[in-house]
Write a protein that holds these residues in place. Structure first.
Motif, short mmCIF file in Angstrom:
data_model
loop_
_atom_site.label_atom_id
_atom_site.label_comp_id
_atom_site.label_asym_id
_atom_site.label_seq_id
_atom_site.Cartn_x
_atom_site.Cartn_y
_atom_site.Cartn_z
N VAL A 114 0.83 -1.21 0.00
CA VAL A 114 0.00 0.00 0.00
C VAL A 114 0.86 1.25 0.00
N THR A 115 1.84 1.31 0.89
CA THR A 115 2.67 2.51 0.99
C THR A 115 3.49 2.72 -0.28
N PHE A 116 3.95 1.64 -0.89
CA PHE A 116 4.65 1.77 -2.17
C PHE A 116 3.74 2.40 -3.22
N LEU A 117 2.50 1.90 -3.34
CA LEU A 117 1.59 2.41 -4.36
C LEU A 117 1.19 3.86 -4.09
N LEU A 118 1.15 4.26 -2.84
CA LEU A 118 0.85 5.65 -2.50
C LEU A 118 2.04 6.56 -2.71
N SER A 119 3.22 6.00 -2.84
CA SER A 119 4.45 6.80 -2.87
C SER A 119 4.82 7.22 -4.29
N GLU A 120 5.77 8.15 -4.36
CA GLU A 120 6.28 8.64 -5.64
C GLU A 120 7.03 7.55 -6.41
N ALA A 121 7.45 6.50 -5.71
CA ALA A 121 8.17 5.41 -6.38
C ALA A 121 7.27 4.66 -7.36
N ALA A 122 5.95 4.77 -7.16
CA ALA A 122 4.99 4.09 -8.04
C ALA A 122 4.37 5.08 -9.03
N ALA A 123 5.12 6.09 -9.42
CA ALA A 123 4.59 7.18 -10.24
C ALA A 123 4.08 6.73 -11.60
N TYR A 124 4.50 5.56 -12.08
CA TYR A 124 4.05 5.06 -13.39
C TYR A 124 3.17 3.82 -13.25
N VAL A 125 2.62 3.63 -12.06
CA VAL A 125 1.76 2.48 -11.80
C VAL A 125 0.35 2.99 -11.52
N THR A 126 -0.59 2.63 -12.37
CA THR A 126 -1.98 3.01 -12.14
C THR A 126 -2.91 2.00 -12.79
#
Length: 291
Positions: free
Chosen positions: A235-247
């Motif tokens: 969850v925290t990864f997906l909320l973070s800037e590290a997942a900027a290209y994941v949607t």
């Protein structure tokens, strides 16, 4: 001790993140991790005492948290509370739609009221929260990220068809919102936990369900239940800037249970070591009583 996050310190510094269902289980754990990474966490739920207890834990650990009592199924209340949160804490950069609930029942035993109650809790409420956070904040203030907690409903959810239908709907909503809201810089993803060693396991009172819970690990290739922290880290990864290209994705955190075709026996083993980052995790009593 403090939360042992795999993400870098200060990753959410200066950001406001709403966590619905923040008074227990996955929501409580994720709220702790987000706060440990610098976020101001707004804990949302229906029971003030539960929210206040988690808030006190976070503050004691050196984090920032506030509470908002809300039934996410009531549209006007959602509009009002989201507005109050923004007024008090500034733009909302993250939303964890974690609140939900269901009860075991075969389809033929479900009446309309029970069906609609679970649909409103697990689908409509999440939609209302996401829509209002988008309209009142993310679409106006540089975007943000939304994560919707769903469930292992792939291939049906016998015994909990009301919840399965709602969770499947939330996955489709996630995919739709990811497309429609991308132009505003908003990412929307879902996380589907499998069987989690969370406090929610102790809430089941049906003898048949209670007897089944300690046996769940037998259907998981990793041969164990997940820790709450293993969901929170995704969850925290997906909320973070590290997942900027994941949607628009739905990530399964289930130990491979949805991949088991059940045509071959699963060998028993103890080779999967859990990630135990949550220093305040409480093991469900039922796993010790019957496991």
């Amino acid at each position: 001790m403090s939360y042992q996050s795999a993400l870098r310190p200060g990753l959410f510094a200066g950001k406001t993140v709403i966590v619905t269902g923040g008074g227990s289980g996955i929501g409580r754990c994720a709220a702790h991790e987000l706060a440990a990474l610098g976020a101001h966490v707004v804990l949302v739920g229906r029971t003030a005492s539960k929210l206040e207890a988690v808030q006190a834990e976070i503050v004691e650990d050196g984090g920032q948290a506030s509470t908002a009592v809300l039934d996410i199924r009531v549209e006007e209340d959602v509009k009002r509370v989201v507005g109050e949160i923004i007024a008090a804490h500034g733009p909302v950069r993250g939303l964890l739609n974690n609140a939900g609930g269901q009860y075991p029942a075969p389809l033929v035993m479900l009446n309309q009221k029970g069906w609609e109650t679970v649909i409103r809790t697990n689908l409509t409420g999440g939609f209302l929260m996401a829509r209002e956070v988008f309209l009142q904040s993310m679409s106006r203030n540089g975007g943000g990220a939304i994560v919707n907690i769903v469930a292992d409903m792939f291939g049906g959810m016998p015994g909990m068809g009301h919840s399965g239908a709602a969770r499947a709907g939330m996955v489709n909503f996630t995919e739709t919102a990811a497309v429609e809201w991308a132009c505003a810089g908003v990412r929307v993803n879902a996380v589907a936990p499998g069987w989690i060693a969370s406090s929610g396991l102790d809430s089941y009172t049906d003898p048949g369900v209670k007897a089944m819970i300690p046996k769940l690990r037998q259907a998981v290739p990793l041969k164990r239940l997940a820790e709450e922290a293993e969901v929170s880290s995704v969850v925290t990864f997906l909320l973070s800037e590290a997942a900027a290209y994941v949607t628009g994705v739905c990530l399964r955190v289930d130990g491979g249970s949805t991949l088991n075709t059940r045509t071959l026996p699963l060998p028993d083993h103890k080779n999967s070591k859990p990630y135990q980052g949550f220093h305040r995790a409480v093991r469900p009593k039922i796993l010790d009583e019957q496991g």
